[in-house]
Design an enzyme around this catalytic site. Structure first.
Site, PDB file in Angstrom:
ATOM      1  N   ASP A  71       0.867  -1.188   0.000  1.00 52.58           N
ATOM      2  CA  ASP A  71       0.000   0.000   0.000  1.00 52.58           C
ATOM      3  C   ASP A  71       0.902   1.235   0.000  1.00 52.58           C
ATOM      4  OD1 ASP A  71      -2.076   1.756   0.131  1.00 52.58           O
ATOM      5  OD2 ASP A  71      -2.711   1.242   2.162  1.00 52.58           O
ATOM      6  N   ASN A 117      10.912  -7.438  -8.010  1.00 48.77           N
ATOM      7  CA  ASN A 117      10.341  -6.123  -8.332  1.00 48.77           C
ATOM      8  C   ASN A 117      11.440  -5.106  -8.532  1.00 48.77           C
ATOM      9  OD1 ASN A 117      10.174  -3.627  -6.320  1.00 48.77           O
ATOM     10  ND2 ASN A 117      10.348  -5.465  -5.038  1.00 48.77           N
ATOM     11  N   PHE A 121      10.244   3.003  -6.300  1.00 48.24           N
ATOM     12  CA  PHE A 121       9.563   4.024  -5.469  1.00 48.24           C
ATOM     13  C   PHE A 121       8.545   4.832  -6.272  1.00 48.24           C
ATOM     14  CE2 PHE A 121      13.299   4.634  -2.200  1.00 48.24           C
ATOM     15  CZ  PHE A 121      13.049   3.363  -1.693  1.00 48.24           C
ATOM     16  N   SER A 182      16.322  -0.381  -0.434  1.00 50.72           N
ATOM     17  CA  SER A 182      15.698  -0.846  -1.672  1.00 50.72           C
ATOM     18  C   SER A 182      16.763  -0.862  -2.762  1.00 50.72           C
ATOM     19  CB  SER A 182      14.543   0.060  -2.072  1.00 50.72           C
ATOM     20  OG  SER A 182      13.473  -0.134  -1.196  1.00 50.72           O
ATOM     21  N   ASN A 184      16.318  -0.648  -5.928  1.00 51.82           N
ATOM     22  CA  ASN A 184      15.851  -0.103  -7.210  1.00 51.82           C
ATOM     23  C   ASN A 184      15.990   1.401  -7.376  1.00 51.82           C
ATOM     24  OD1 ASN A 184      15.000  -2.750  -7.995  1.00 51.82           O
ATOM     25  ND2 ASN A 184      13.307  -2.501  -6.557  1.00 51.82           N
ATOM     26  N   THR A 185      16.575   2.059  -6.386  1.00 48.70           N
ATOM     27  CA  THR A 185      16.906   3.478  -6.536  1.00 48.70           C
ATOM     28  C   THR A 185      18.429   3.532  -6.597  1.00 48.70           C
ATOM     29  OG1 THR A 185      14.947   4.247  -5.365  1.00 48.70           O
ATOM     30  CG2 THR A 185      16.835   5.752  -5.396  1.00 48.70           C
ATOM     31  N   LYS A 224      15.501   0.369   7.938  1.00 54.65           N
ATOM     32  CA  LYS A 224      15.340  -0.933   7.265  1.00 54.65           C
ATOM     33  C   LYS A 224      16.579  -1.243   6.436  1.00 54.65           C
ATOM     34  CE  LYS A 224      12.072  -3.456   4.324  1.00 54.65           C
ATOM     35  NZ  LYS A 224      10.722  -3.427   3.738  1.00 54.65           N
ATOM     36  N   ASN A 253      15.170  -6.107   3.699  1.00 53.93           N
ATOM     37  CA  ASN A 253      14.522  -5.757   2.434  1.00 53.93           C
ATOM     38  C   ASN A 253      14.750  -6.910   1.427  1.00 53.93           C
ATOM     39  OD1 ASN A 253      13.358  -4.132   0.334  1.00 53.93           O
ATOM     40  ND2 ASN A 253      13.990  -2.326   1.483  1.00 53.93           N
TER      41      ASN A 253
END
Ligand SMILES: Cc1cc2nc3c(=O)[nH]c(=O)nc-3n(C[C@H](O)[C@H](O)[C@H](O)COP(=O)(O)O)c2cc1C
Length: 348
Positions: A71, A117, A121, A182, A184-185, A224, A253
């Site tokens: 979410d 994935n 973000f 994460s 992906n950044t 995290k 993560n």
């Protein structure tokens, strides 16, 4: 009644991101009236009395939470609460809206019970997420907001993004999570290096402390971390968490590792979650609990696909357990099973 065995084949016919959108739409519908929320709660209520968990000065109705990324925009918290989660972590939110990576960016690895994935973000930005949080009907569920930096913010200015979001989200969240893990950044994970992380956490905690009097609450801040750091890297990041005086740590993560993956999607770039992350994430949890030696509480995330996995994480010293990918493969019945398995008398 568990309808997921019927719904899952239909969802798996859709592209993963479409399927995600469909479940969000269903939860939005389910969460918008008292009657439907009550029905959800009745359907997914655990068959034992869940034990509340006290951590970081908060009381969680049970030990099981939804990990960040489902979410992202804080749109469906009441519906998710109806599935039985004790806490829901929304986000990752960045200060400014950003589209994320081009699609396709989400892959279902069915044979491996995993997901890759590289969302990047995608989110509507802090102001809009804050509006959603203001409008939301709140129940007993604990709401965490996971915050990150914008892709275009250089790492040297990352602390400013986190501070902006602490200021913006402090009145609306029960706890915050500084996400530096994460994959992906570009460059985000470099923020986990001890000196850089310490600086970011000190700035975020200072902003929180400045606002504590006005808010009349001490908002817990967690950090995290990734499962892909070498042992010294993890120890350094944990030292930064202690020095920065945050309230807790989440491990882990998603991973960039691909060991043991058989699916044709294994070459896709991005973070891997689900069953293949189980052992790695548990090992990092154990290491973090040992290193921290009670100085900070640890929340477990990664590879929780069964109630036994959730229990193993509490046994390894986690205070709370989060899941995401298990929901994709097993449906919301998993939440109830985990709540029941972690509510056992002999745990407390
Ligand atoms: C589609 C997807 C999107 C995610 N997005 C985020 C995110 O925005 N921020 C974050 O901290 N973690 C994100 N995660 C990671 C999860 O919060 C969780 O830490 C990870 O998936 C491991 O747990 P799991 O194996 O139970 O899924 C995402 C995971 C998935 C599968």
């Amino acid at each position: 009644m568990n309808l997921y065995p019927v719904i899952k084949p239909l969802l798996f016919q859709l592209q993963p991101e479409q399927a995600h959108g469909a479940t969000v739409a269903a939860l939005r519908l389910a969460g918008c009236s008292r009657l439907t929320c009550w029905c959800l709660q009745r359907c997914f209520a655990p068959r034992v009395v869940p034990r509340p968990v006290h951590a970081f000065g908060l009381t969680f109705p049970n030990a099981i939470g939804l990990a960040a990324g489902y979410d992202k925009n804080a749109e469906v918290v009441p519906g998710l609460a109806g599935l039985g989660f004790g806490h829901i972590e929304v986000g990752t939110v960045t200060p400014l809206a950003q589209p994320g990576n081009p699609q396709p960016r989400l892959f279902r690895l069915v044979e491996d019970r995993a997901v890759i994935n590289r969302m990047g973000f995608n989110n509507p930005g802090g102001a809009l997420v804050a509006e959603n949080l203001v409008r939301m009907k709140r129940g007993r569920v604990v709401i965490g907001v996971n915050i990150g930096k914008n892709k275009l913010t250089p790492n040297e200015r990352a602390a400013e993004d986190y501070v902006t979001l602490v200021r913006q989200m402090a009145p609306l969240a029960d706890y915050l999570v500084i996400n530096v893990s994460s994959p992906n950044t570009p460059g985000l994970r470099a923020l986990q290096s001890e000196t850089v992380l310490r600086e970011i956490l000190i700035a975020a905690v200072a902003e929180r402390n400045d606002r504590a009097h006005d808010l009349q609450k001490m908002l817990p801040i967690l950090v995290k971390l990734s499962p892909d750091m070498p042992a010294e890297g993890l120890a350094g990041a944990l030292q930064a968490a202690v020095d920065g005086k945050v309230d807790g740590v989440i491990v882990t993560n998603t991973t960039l590792a691909r060991e043991g993956i058989t699916s044709r999607y294994q070459e896709e770039s991005g973070g891997l979650s689900g069953a293949p992350l189980r052992e790695r994430s548990l090992a990092v949890l154990k290491e973090a609990v040992t290193i921290l030696n009670g100085e900070l509480p640890v929340v477990a995330s990664g590879g929780v696909m069964t109630a036994e996995d959730a229990r193993a994480r509490l046994d390894a010293g986690a205070v709370l357990v989060q899941l995401y990918t298990g929901l994709v493969f097993l449906g919301p019945g998993l939440v109830r099973e985990c709540v029941e398995r972690t509510a056992r008398e002999d745990l407390y």
